[in-house]
Scaffold this active site. Sequence first.
Site, PDB file in Angstrom:
ATOM      1  N   GLU A   1      -0.612 -70.915  19.629  1.00  0.00           N
ATOM      2  CA  GLU A   1      -1.079 -71.015  18.250  1.00  0.00           C
ATOM      3  C   GLU A   1      -2.424 -71.729  18.204  1.00  0.00           C
ATOM      4  O   GLU A   1      -3.260 -71.453  17.344  1.00  0.00           O
ATOM      5  CB  GLU A   1      -0.063 -71.759  17.388  1.00  0.00           C
ATOM      6  CG  GLU A   1       1.219 -70.994  17.164  1.00  0.00           C
ATOM      7  CD  GLU A   1       2.276 -71.262  18.220  1.00  0.00           C
ATOM      8  OE1 GLU A   1       1.933 -71.865  19.272  1.00  0.00           O
ATOM      9  OE2 GLU A   1       3.441 -70.878  18.007  1.00  0.00           O
TER      10      GLU A   1
ATOM     11  N   ARG B   1       8.992 -74.402   8.576  1.00  0.00           N
ATOM     12  CA  ARG B   1      10.123 -74.676   9.467  1.00  0.00           C
ATOM     13  C   ARG B   1      10.104 -76.138   9.872  1.00  0.00           C
ATOM     14  O   ARG B   1       9.043 -76.758   9.934  1.00  0.00           O
ATOM     15  CB  ARG B   1       9.997 -73.760  10.693  1.00  0.00           C
ATOM     16  CG  ARG B   1      10.851 -74.154  11.862  1.00  0.00           C
ATOM     17  CD  ARG B   1      10.656 -73.225  13.054  1.00  0.00           C
ATOM     18  NE  ARG B   1      11.073 -73.899  14.276  1.00  0.00           N
ATOM     19  CZ  ARG B   1      11.002 -73.380  15.488  1.00  0.00           C
ATOM     20  NH1 ARG B   1      10.530 -72.159  15.663  1.00  0.00           N
ATOM     21  NH2 ARG B   1      11.391 -74.067  16.536  1.00  0.00           N
TER      22      ARG B   1
ATOM     23  N   THR C   1       9.290 -68.351  15.705  1.00  0.00           N
ATOM     24  CA  THR C   1      10.288 -68.169  14.673  1.00  0.00           C
ATOM     25  C   THR C   1      10.039 -69.171  13.557  1.00  0.00           C
ATOM     26  O   THR C   1       9.731 -70.328  13.864  1.00  0.00           O
ATOM     27  CB  THR C   1      11.684 -68.420  15.269  1.00  0.00           C
ATOM     28  OG1 THR C   1      11.812 -67.576  16.427  1.00  0.00           O
ATOM     29  CG2 THR C   1      12.787 -68.099  14.287  1.00  0.00           C
TER      30      THR C   1
ATOM     31  N   ASN D   1      12.950 -64.882  23.944  1.00  0.00           N
ATOM     32  CA  ASN D   1      13.693 -65.633  22.936  1.00  0.00           C
ATOM     33  C   ASN D   1      13.258 -65.298  21.520  1.00  0.00           C
ATOM     34  O   ASN D   1      14.057 -65.312  20.600  1.00  0.00           O
ATOM     35  CB  ASN D   1      13.537 -67.135  23.176  1.00  0.00           C
ATOM     36  CG  ASN D   1      14.509 -67.934  22.354  1.00  0.00           C
ATOM     37  OD1 ASN D   1      15.710 -67.672  22.399  1.00  0.00           O
ATOM     38  ND2 ASN D   1      14.021 -68.878  21.580  1.00  0.00           N
TER      39      ASN D   1
END
Lengths: 1228, 335
Positions: free
Chosen positions: A67, A117, A34, A1045
Amino acid sequence: MRDSTRPRVTLDGNEAVASIAYQLNEVIAIYPITPSSPMGELADQWAAEGRPNLWGTVPTVIEMQSEGGAAGAIHGALQAGALATTFTSSQGLLLMIPNMYKIAGELTATVFHVAARSLATHALSIFGDHSDVMATRATGFALLASGSVQEAMDMALIAQAATLESRIPFLHFFDGFRTSHEVMKVEMLTPDDLRAMVDDELVRAHRERALSPDRPFIRGTAQNPDVYFQSREAANPFYRACPTIVQNVMEKFARVVGRHYHLFDYVGAPDADRVLVLMGSGAEAAHETVEHLLARGEAVGLLKVRLYRPFSVAHFIAALPRTVRVLAVLDRTKEPGSLGEPLYLDVVAAVHEAMAEGTAPFATLPRILGGRYGLASKEFTPAMVKGIFDEMKKAHPKNHFTIGIHDDVTHTSLDYDPTFSTEDPQTVRAVFYGLGADGTVSANRNSIKIIGEHTDYYAQGYFVYDSKKAGSMTISHLRFGPRPIRSTYLITRANFVACHQFSFLERINVLKIAEPGATFLLNSSYGPEEVWDHLPRTIQREILEKDLRVFVIDAYRVAREAGLGGRINTIMQACFFALITGEYSSTVARSSDHGEGSFTRSDRSRGAPALKGVLSLERALAAMREAIQQTYGKRGSAIVEKNLAAVDRALENLHEVRVPERVTSVFDLRVPVPPEAPEFVRRVTARLIAGEGDELPVSAFPPDGTYPSGTTQWEKRNIATEIPVWDEDLCIQCGKCVLVCPHSVIRAKVYDPALLAEAPPTFKSAPARWIEFKGWRYTLQVAPEDCTGCALCVEVCPAKSKTEPRHKAINMRPQAPLRETERANWEFFLRLPDADREKLHLGQVKDVQLLEPLFEFSGACAGCGETPYIKLLTQLFGDRLLIANATGCSSIYGGNLPTTPYTFNREGRGPAWSNSLFEDNAEFGLGMRLALDQQAAYARLLLRRLAPEIGEGLVEALLEADQSTEEGIARQRERVRLLKERLVTLPHPDARQLLSVADALVRKSVWIIGGDGWAYDIGYGGLDHVLASGRNVNILVLDTEVYSNTGGQMSKATPRGAVAKFAAGGKPTPKKDLALMAMTYGTAYVARVAMGANDTHTVKAFLEAEAYEGPSLIIAYSHCIAHGYDLRFGMEQQKAAVLSGYWPLMRYHPDRLKEGKNPLILDSKAPSLPLRQYAYNETRYTMLVHSRPEAARTLLELAEKDVRARWRLYEYLANLSVEEWMKEARYA
Amino acid sequence: MPDLTTTYLGLTLRNPLVISSCPLCESVDNIRRMEEAGAAAVVLHSLFEEQINIESELLDRYLSHGAECYAEALSYFPDMASYKLGPEEYLEHIRRAKAAVGIPIIGSLNGVTPSGWIRYAKAIEEAGADALELNIYYIPTDPNLTSVEVERRYVELVRAVKASVTIPVAVKLGHSFTAFANVARQLDEAGADALVLFNRFYQPDFDVERLEVVPTLTLSRSYELLLRLHWVAILYGRIRADLAVTGGVHTVYDVVKAIMAGANVAMMASALLKYGIGYLRTVLADLRQWMEEHEYASLRQMRGSLSQQRVAEPAAFERANYLRVLSSYAWRLPE
């Protein structure tokens, strides 16, 4: 915008960027995080649908295990000559850093797209700032910022063109959520634009630089002190050339597309004396403010930074007005301990250098201030911008300031006037309060699309979500109007407010943001005549004081009648359009209990309608119908027909309310927490619950991320419309409902009947059905205000009425009439003593129900399949439990503010919980174990050393204690208490040391908890290492078979044939058998459990795992919202999973080998249910049948083979004799 | 060689053995094997409008379930550009079956809404079905619903479908009517090209351990044939529409009886589920042999020979028969 022939579309920043990146790449390696996940999801979906890129091939989209893996794959793809990209955020970007150095060091063209973020520090936050991007400054990537959805699309293209030409890899970033999730009307770049901008010659050059055995060379050498330094400097020309290349690309873009960007874009007075410098979405709010202030004659300006790295001093200085006297440089990040944040330091250096070299045009050295704003999507508003400009006027302005918070600790914050507003009066501002499940957000997305695409208006939509997953509130902020919208902040003055859930009115003041004269639309089961009496005083007062027009519709009734269940979205949307277009013909309440009330007391034509003359209701409804056809058409005509019927019925049921003259209600908003709550909860938590967290000063917060346990109990959410009600006569006291309840709202106690003397009148009890508790009473009690209404308990209840089998020992009944009495019963119940743990048989579900859960009322989804396991864990070992929790669902419902569910017992003991990261959780938990073991060893050493002083008897008892039972642990605790008593009296320095580690003498239970994304993928390396370590840790994998999630992306636990994001075409490969892999160590306890199939087996596995003095792994079947079925049947579905052989129950106990037994026990029977009868209950499987029937057939057949093959293997292994096991499995 | 040909729904069939709508018909391979084994025509498994609606509702519900609630998970599934929901797969099946075999393919439809019946009937016609069987599976549980109303709905449905398609339409229905002969006449007048007697309803059974009602489906048995024979024999010659017997056709004797009662075709399903598709060959060979042994030159000869209009004792189909059976039992009472 309106002159161009390019299509105008309404989309969010992620889609805007993904659409460009997808067209311009050949290999896309992804991993969910996210707020960047939707970019990967879109790319995967487009690839699954066969959408080609600019060159006609379908890009290869591959999900990696992390990642770090994605960056590695991209590095490889680039080295082999592909155009390759990835999308990420936050910690994901940090994991890419090692490869980013490599990619940049090798001068390789690529663009990484980052939804910026914040980073996990004292806490995780999913929201937007530049902390992640700033951590990559040194990698050698160019950093290019976008501030809006349109810019994000444009810069995605500009970055690609520039990287190919400059050979410098680019990181293109835009603000997480604010830009990535903001829906905006933009002009879509066409494939022709892309072709015009991306030079195929440069693509070929990129390919020619690639590794190839046809023209071999070596790249990636190891270098010695003699050459590394020089080689590093050899790349300088590329970095020097880069800014000019980017500016040239921007010029070309201006020629092709018409929008003109610069490395630094200046907005404001040519003779400004005060100039702000910042990048990202905040620059849009600043832009809006500067224009506003300019109109008022203020000499201010704004410099938007686009190319942050390589930083071009020349371009920067040239972009500033020579008149500038004060510069305020705003960073959306924090570097604790630094001289200032990065952009500030760069600006200081740039100005200093330019001044020193005499290239600066300024008369005197401008004063440069640095400030922080907007961390983790903290609002950044024009009022704050104005506050900064005001500060800049002062003779001694504050440096290293913060804006947007109240820092009463180190006094960094600037004051500002929060009432200052630059909202354009011609822009309509509409705010909608909805329930997650009612479709409000999707309807509003659609409304923005309709307004954006059917009018010349500009349009913007932004959506704010809850931190809870069940019963969550959503707030939609919609703006539209004739002028461009740069308002990158939430609406605070709405001229249209809709509340789609009546129950919100008792929780929050939804009209606080209403402007005088605004329109208020309320979904109410009370009609226009009776609704007034049901509004809290605050709401009534707001309506009267602000002179609001009020409309009601009973949307749930209309939805029900149309067969739409709880989906009221199209109904509320139709009402919105009716009111906003001004074509609502009011059907006045004919009579009113309130006498001579009026619709309005002043001007009848104020507030909405806002689209009058711009969009007719007829056209809006036609567009809605079209959208319904588009959205639902592919899902079947029945759905379309129902939604269309709902639209038609909506307007007939919309009524204006005659507003009385006075406030009449005798009740008001509920208080967020009761007065008996602890001080911190009242002072801090209550404000967060009330949505007032922004107003809390710095001093309110712990500086190190430490928060009190057990705070969910104070947040009574009342989200269930129906709650379970116990029938004490039917109940067999089996405890299954208590075990399964995901939110710990059903509890059981046995107690002395004498205690009933003070029970509330409706408190129920029955004779306890335990031999040990003969003559005692039993009560099953529900927490009425904490229940989410999932009904798992009802489905799992085995006791049915003989005369009316649909009536069980527990049944769902409406909550409202029960709330007050059951609240009293619950409070009384909590005061009853808990059963003596030493008397209970912990291996029996019937007895487990009597153990106090130390995990309660979490924010998990209603019907969650994970939380029952965690609750069980806290019941069994909660008072000596340490939890290392991987990031994911369990860390979010386990630790997301405002309130947290881990709690403590009467003695003050309870789980100690922490979340480190996603990838490192096994290691994190192992570290806890190492510390505990070390402390215990030190305590033992000190005990021996101090034995004469302490007393040999006690020391020996402490050292030799058998702590394998509850009783043993209780005894040891008592001994430690005695020890501490003695230690405080001893003057010996070792005594004080022992005092600080004495608690380590009591057996502690370390549990490492996480989902399959962690255990199977990103954290597998660590998990594998910890399993191999032989240390006494317990690993609980809550296997939902998908990244729950982040919204259902495939993991290696995803079964073959299931659809998931990143596996839109159905997962082609089988689920990884983690249990089998762990078994091969031979030294780890391994169990695969499914509570719904065999709850006793689950309990047994937990006890065995904990007792085993080595690493244990429990893989727990966790049904999940991402499986796509009604979760009330979760336990039934678990049973089906086991019966079909898909989820064979097993335990592998290394100690059995020592006892001369085969260590593997198969605890379920051979498959007896066809796999399809399990799988096809779930949308994740059936949607493949609907989207790719042939593939579904093939994959189901293969999955059936998987089940058979695995069963045969397990059966073979379980039937081996010990000798064979030793030989075959090669275990000594 | 006796002439086994018959006509049904205006189609000339090579013999009277037609495959009844059943799960075996879901596979084109099976249909090919049915043709090879001698089937004269195949009625496909039913397209259930309700099933389509349920599937699309479930898909819609769970694609949006939990969506737009929580910032990290705004949805849980990829929403694909298109789904094959509803009739497409069925229609594709018709097309593939038609391409695979030469025998007539009869589509079967079970609708719930008036618009659904007509929409899917047209679609089945357009997909190339030779005829359409309306599988009316309706259980009137509402005590306020009169038999007249139920019958009116049947008739209107048949009329509406007939008005919207040009292929022949058969009506398959249950026997729970007060005046079945009258219902048959009404449907005949409404344009039904054939009546298929009778539907076998799934009967709910009870699990007394779990106190639950569980659906069951048992295969038909030969004894169930009698009810069909009875009504075919009564209707034969009295209505224009063709007649088909389905339910209880297991042996050559069942086939012969069906034809003698007046049926144009005898439909089989359970026997094939039990013994395999190849069992058709046996029944067909037996039929040929039986006709040869009994010197029937053609099926036409035997059709309707034991119908009420042609037997010596028409009263045998009415109350008299009942009395005689009762008394026949009385004779056998133990002494």
